[in-house]
Design a protein around this motif. Sequence first.
Motif, PDB file in Angstrom:
ATOM      1  N   UNK A  22       0.834  -1.204   0.000  1.00 16.09           N
ATOM      2  CA  UNK A  22       0.000   0.000   0.000  1.00 16.09           C
ATOM      3  C   UNK A  22       0.871   1.257   0.000  1.00 16.09           C
ATOM      4  N   UNK A  39     -15.656  -2.737   0.135  1.00 17.66           N
ATOM      5  CA  UNK A  39     -14.383  -3.288   0.585  1.00 17.66           C
ATOM      6  C   UNK A  39     -14.558  -4.749   1.006  1.00 17.66           C
ATOM      7  N   UNK A  86     -13.309  -8.243  -0.722  1.00 15.93           N
ATOM      8  CA  UNK A  86     -12.585  -9.198   0.115  1.00 15.93           C
ATOM      9  C   UNK A  86     -13.185 -10.602  -0.020  1.00 15.93           C
ATOM     10  N   UNK A 125      -0.385  -4.759   8.959  1.00 15.35           N
ATOM     11  CA  UNK A 125      -1.610  -4.165   8.431  1.00 15.35           C
ATOM     12  C   UNK A 125      -1.304  -3.511   7.095  1.00 15.35           C
ATOM     13  N   UNK A 126      -2.216  -3.656   6.167  1.00 15.65           N
ATOM     14  CA  UNK A 126      -1.992  -3.078   4.846  1.00 15.65           C
ATOM     15  C   UNK A 126      -3.342  -2.894   4.160  1.00 15.65           C
ATOM     16  N   UNK A 127      -3.527  -1.750   3.592  1.00 18.84           N
ATOM     17  CA  UNK A 127      -4.790  -1.380   2.924  1.00 18.84           C
ATOM     18  C   UNK A 127      -5.960  -1.389   3.916  1.00 18.84           C
ATOM     19  N   UNK A 128      -7.025  -0.816   3.454  1.00 14.53           N
ATOM     20  CA  UNK A 128      -8.238  -0.762   4.268  1.00 14.53           C
ATOM     21  C   UNK A 128      -9.276  -0.033   3.452  1.00 14.53           C
ATOM     22  N   UNK A 129     -10.492   0.032   3.960  1.00 14.96           N
ATOM     23  CA  UNK A 129     -11.520   0.750   3.207  1.00 14.96           C
ATOM     24  C   UNK A 129     -11.216   2.253   3.189  1.00 14.96           C
ATOM     25  N   UNK A 130     -11.736   2.942   2.197  1.00 17.46           N
ATOM     26  CA  UNK A 130     -11.545   4.392   2.074  1.00 17.46           C
ATOM     27  C   UNK A 130     -11.876   5.076   3.401  1.00 17.46           C
ATOM     28  N   UNK A 143      -6.133   0.620   8.223  1.00 14.19           N
ATOM     29  CA  UNK A 143      -5.598  -0.547   7.526  1.00 14.19           C
ATOM     30  C   UNK A 143      -5.944  -1.789   8.353  1.00 14.19           C
ATOM     31  N   UNK A 144      -6.089  -2.896   7.660  1.00 14.64           N
ATOM     32  CA  UNK A 144      -6.499  -4.108   8.368  1.00 14.64           C
ATOM     33  C   UNK A 144      -5.372  -5.132   8.395  1.00 14.64           C
ATOM     34  N   UNK A 165      -7.587 -10.746   5.168  1.00 14.85           N
ATOM     35  CA  UNK A 165      -7.876 -10.912   3.745  1.00 14.85           C
ATOM     36  C   UNK A 165      -8.155 -12.375   3.429  1.00 14.85           C
TER      37      UNK A 165
END
Lengths: 766, 766
Positions: free
Chosen positions: A288, A653, A657, B454-459, B463-464, B469
């Motif tokens: 990211x 999202x 997923x 944690x990497x990426x997440x909803x706008x 990050x989750x 995933x």
Amino acid sequence: MLRSDKLNKNPKLYIFLPLYYSLWADSELTTTEAEGMQQLIEKQLWLSAEEKKWLQSHLEPSKPPKPKELKSWKAIIQKLELEGLTDLYEIGKSLAQQHAGDTEISFEESLKEDFQQTELSLGLLSKEAKYNFKSGHETISTEYKKESNFDIKKMAALLDGNQAELIQKVKQVISQPSFAYREYDSLTEQREQVLTWCQELSKHGFGAWAFPDYAGGKNDMEGYFTIMETLSYHDLSMVIKFGVQFGLWGMSVYFLGTGKHHRNYLKDIGSLKLPGCFAMTETGHGSNVRGLETTATYDHKNKTFTIHTPNPDARKEYIGNAALHGQMATVFAKLIIDGEDYGVNAFIVPLRTTDGKMIPGVRIEDCGRKMGLNGVDNGVIYFDQVVIPKENMLDKYASVSEEGEFESSISSDNRRFFTMLGTLVGGRIGIPRSAISATKTGLTIAIRHGENRKQFGPEGGEEIPILNYRMHQRRLMPPLAEAYAIHFALKYLTQKFLDRTEAEAMEIEALAAGLKSYATWFATATLQECREACGGKGYLSENRIDALKNDTDVYTTFEGDNTVLMQLVAKNRLTEFRREFGDMNISTIFNFVVSQARTSFTEKNPIIVRSTATEHLLDFEFHLNAFRYRENSILSSAAQRLKRHIEQGMDSFDAFNVAQHHLVNVAQAYIERIVLEQFQKQVNETEDESCQMAIAQLCQLYALHTIEKNSAWYLEQGYMEGVKSKAIRKEVNQLCWEVRKNALALTDAFGIPESCISAPIAVKSI
Amino acid sequence: MLRSDKLNKNPKLYIFLPLYYSLWADSELTTTEAEGMQQLIEKQLWLSAEEKKWLQSHLEPSKPPKPKELKSWKAIIQKLELEGLTDLYEIGKSLAQQHAGDTEISFEESLKEDFQQTELSLGLLSKEAKYNFKSGHETISTEYKKESNFDIKKMAALLDGNQAELIQKVKQVISQPSFAYREYDSLTEQREQVLTWCQELSKHGFGAWAFPDYAGGKNDMEGYFTIMETLSYHDLSMVIKFGVQFGLWGMSVYFLGTGKHHRNYLKDIGSLKLPGCFAMTETGHGSNVRGLETTATYDHKNKTFTIHTPNPDARKEYIGNAALHGQMATVFAKLIIDGEDYGVNAFIVPLRTTDGKMIPGVRIEDCGRKMGLNGVDNGVIYFDQVVIPKENMLDKYASVSEEGEFESSISSDNRRFFTMLGTLVGGRIGIPRSAISATKTGLTIAIRHGENRKQFGPEGGEEIPILNYRMHQRRLMPPLAEAYAIHFALKYLTQKFLDRTEAEAMEIEALAAGLKSYATWFATATLQECREACGGKGYLSENRIDALKNDTDVYTTFEGDNTVLMQLVAKNRLTEFRREFGDMNISTIFNFVVSQARTSFTEKNPIIVRSTATEHLLDFEFHLNAFRYRENSILSSAAQRLKRHIEQGMDSFDAFNVAQHHLVNVAQAYIERIVLEQFQKQVNETEDESCQMAIAQLCQLYALHTIEKNSAWYLEQGYMEGVKSKAIRKEVNQLCWEVRKNALALTDAFGIPESCISAPIAVKSI
């Protein structure tokens, strides 16, 4: 047994000897087996009671013959002329006759049948029994040999295409004695050697190849990829160090910077006078990258940027060339002007002086040992308020005006950043091309070993090359076919990239991301298979698979984690669909997609779904239809699924997923279709007939092996029935068997320099 | 836009701002999109012509807003209270109202619909649009967290069983500071460290554990396996050196020798006073050991054997402990008496004096660097007429009499050799148990990383953890389940081995060979997955996956090449079938087998083949039936196929070659059935309810994931229809999602010492 006078008195008893020998030599004699034999003996009216008793006394499981005695039985039988004798009965009969001398002896007709029935119930393969007693046993498996049904030079020319001359030039350089592999006593030594090699390469002009004339280059991007690919027959640390310097560091200056940067830096980068880094990844942000935290704060008074690492997670990590040699870096950082964040931009930041002293405010740690690529000096970089002049901003896509205002033709920070990243897509072409070269080396080693190494064979026969084993073929022939397939696909990708228009940018990015993932996963899996296929020899470092596997292992991670990239590809495919149908709204599109899949894509002809005819199974059209059907169905079902989830109120999202696994398949199916399409095109365009036949077979193997891999899906869809998927499996086996003949020649056509292969197990036995 | 007096004059225009922002921020504005917007504007009767023109002027793709302007739009919107506003229309309406101040404003009902239609056609997810303007965005994926639904200590007790105390003892030793991992400057240093560790282990009595009292042991073979398994949480070079010394060298003396050897050697072997080797493999003969060429020629006059390497292919290769430390070796060689060859036997041959000097006639070369296990000093041994006394023959199964005659209770040389090898089957238990420990460590590291990273997440959201995933779960949860499955299967194998009767020997050999292959292939695949799942961090040696993967890589090769072993297992299964049916002849058996598969095994109930009910899919009985059905059908079809080929006149060697791929599946299906059966048994016998529930879920995941892997076969057979295989895929996804909750706790239950895990990325965030 042989010492008994029973045999002298009645030489007919010799008829039992071969059977007895086989029973005791084969495996432990069980009670059941002994009973079976006893029944046979009991039935023989021509035996006296005493003879029967004597024969049965040699059938007690607890009283086996002495080893020496067993050997003497065998020695007696071996003296016979076995030619023409087809089973144990015949051998026994001959033996009895031999011992009867001139006296003609005969047996009842029924005895033969009795023998055969007994043998069958004992699980003896009577007609092969003679091989217990004679040497030499020819079978299909022992007689199968390598051939070369095409002109290797022409095949090499086909693979090399218009790059043949440059490939030759690079090969010549890496075959020089100064490029001989060596062992290293330390990390330092290895890194120095790799640097020296890169310097040597730059002397030949390879580093600057893609740069403009004034920077010592040839303005030849295609050539740059060819160089990366060809160098990859050699040490991969060298290739990655080369790629970091000239590809990442050099191209970032070239593509993200403007004239002033080009004039200032490109020449020194190309000559390796100015070693540098590409500092994007941070500890906290690998995939990211939009979330990078390093800051570049603009100071309008002094017209400078201050580069800073605000927290440990924002340090730059795994940066190639950083631990030892890099003097400058392209640093990606969030640009801050007057407290306002303008997203991630790129800046040239000095790290070390020309004599290697650290610039104040820069701190670098060594990443230390890695699984592979230990000749590359990866480091971790921290910036503590490092001040750089305004002109160090790489300002092709955004700049700060004389008035201190941020300027860009792209409004959105995210979009601007991704546009910048898009210009660097070349990395995702260079890496898979490097991966395929490494894989070709692995396959060359494993296939040569498979020809040289002999192990097991039929009873009494010679040991056979392990490449004659069907499982061994199954392990190595489909990857060989796929290496050819991906080779041509990457050539296509490169050409598309070179000829690209702005409108195609997104599509090419997706194609590059997808092929990068596909090729690097393929490399990892194939090199693993090669290691195992070479057994213990494959584990020794001298045989190179160790380095090939471990050096390429990170290819699935860097230049974008494969799984993440496959999601991007899938999202791009979904978007493409939307675009193609212009102004329809989403639901119309979705409905349209669905109906497409249900009608024109499908055409599940009931005759076709069951067809097992060889000419059908080998038909290019069948293959491409199957690939296209899968690509389209899986894409539209993914679209439907996402739509359903979102309509049911799921957050997008979460919806993406939930569908991740599905989306990876969308990307996979897309890439597979492209690969097959290009491979078929190449076959059709090949002029030399022998080469065409050879690669047509590889193309069929690639297609059917891929369909086989996805056969659960095809069966699930009713696109084929069980009879057909079974027939395909059989056809794959058959193609492996056929391709095996040409296997060695097909690896020879790769034209990998012998000094690069180097593995002792891959020395060619001429 | 914001600076225009249009907005001041008519604050209702603000309603367009959120939509405009979303359009420009999201991606490039296309002509189609601009047109869609223009239509919306055109339709609004409440807008003046001038206002329309002004609005449209902000929709020209070639004239994007300046980045700063775009930011200011966002800033305006962000000032709103967004709670309760569900889409862009609502947000826009609020914004307009806010700017209108006290003046109440209103819009026609139809506007809302116009907005929604436009948004839909532009592909905007309106109801999520608010997250562009606010921070915090909770979704299922962000909220999903780890749990621990069972008592970890009880689970650990379940895994350890009756060996808990010994496991504790071993863990304590390898957690001592002297066992801390370190970097090595050279091969020599690494090998010395590993020797020192082994010496330390022998001081604790671990080396002699399986030996008799008088040799300092506990006569506890079960304990020996436990020690191997537990040590494997630590450095694997140490484990293999330990295994070579005490397992291969020690056990060969113990199991192939007699009293005199035991008394002479076992004590010194167990204390590591007498380091030794197991010299079987030759350069020319790895898998086909029956073909070994080293000779041991008996000299009756002097009562000695002369050990000799007749050609370079007959040199002993990859011999652990040989390059540096071994003083003696168990050498496998063809015994020659009076020119007669009595097949391969075993002899104790000295290599070095106690002070490390080479024995005359022995020449040893170092195998050098390997992919892994570099702490083990593998060597190549050549013997040049080395004379040893008669008593050095390991004479449990064969001996030379006082008269110089060969004696053995087993008549056949081959069978005798395979009987000898059979006694050494323990190696095929120790290796998979070691492999599973290494895999558990890899999974622990990857799963902890998956929680931490944690990497990426909803706008607009956080990050989750990457473990949230679905693809990441797909990569790690099935292997976690399988690690548990194989753990219990290996426990079962060990117990069967300890309780074995002679009649079961063949079955246990096949089971061990099969489980060795299954477990080591699983280890290789899983550790590869762990490497990739940890991204760049997984590539750094400090995070241990490098060593785990590379050290275990040869496990699929040594103690028998997996592919070769799987053929053996399959042949054993075919033989078992023959035996079970006693005195029927082969064709009767084949027919019987076929009818079995067609009737009782099948039971393809048309309701069942289509059933997608969750309770059915999760049902243990369904799972075991499916596994058994596959095992039996595939076995009988292989039998049929071999029969057909042989009857058609194919040489049996060729017939087995043609069926190799099929035979590997026979073995695979057999092993999978055993693994599932034992796992289910374990679940049923588990008393603690929370632990039972946790492992029941793992058992279901193992079963369904395996069925999914084999789904092409099931579909082909008509054992299930497409709807069912799809439902199974979905259920696997769901189980991965469920198991993910417990994942961390399930790895904690392995109880691997933190000092052994050691990876910085696996530090537990408490």
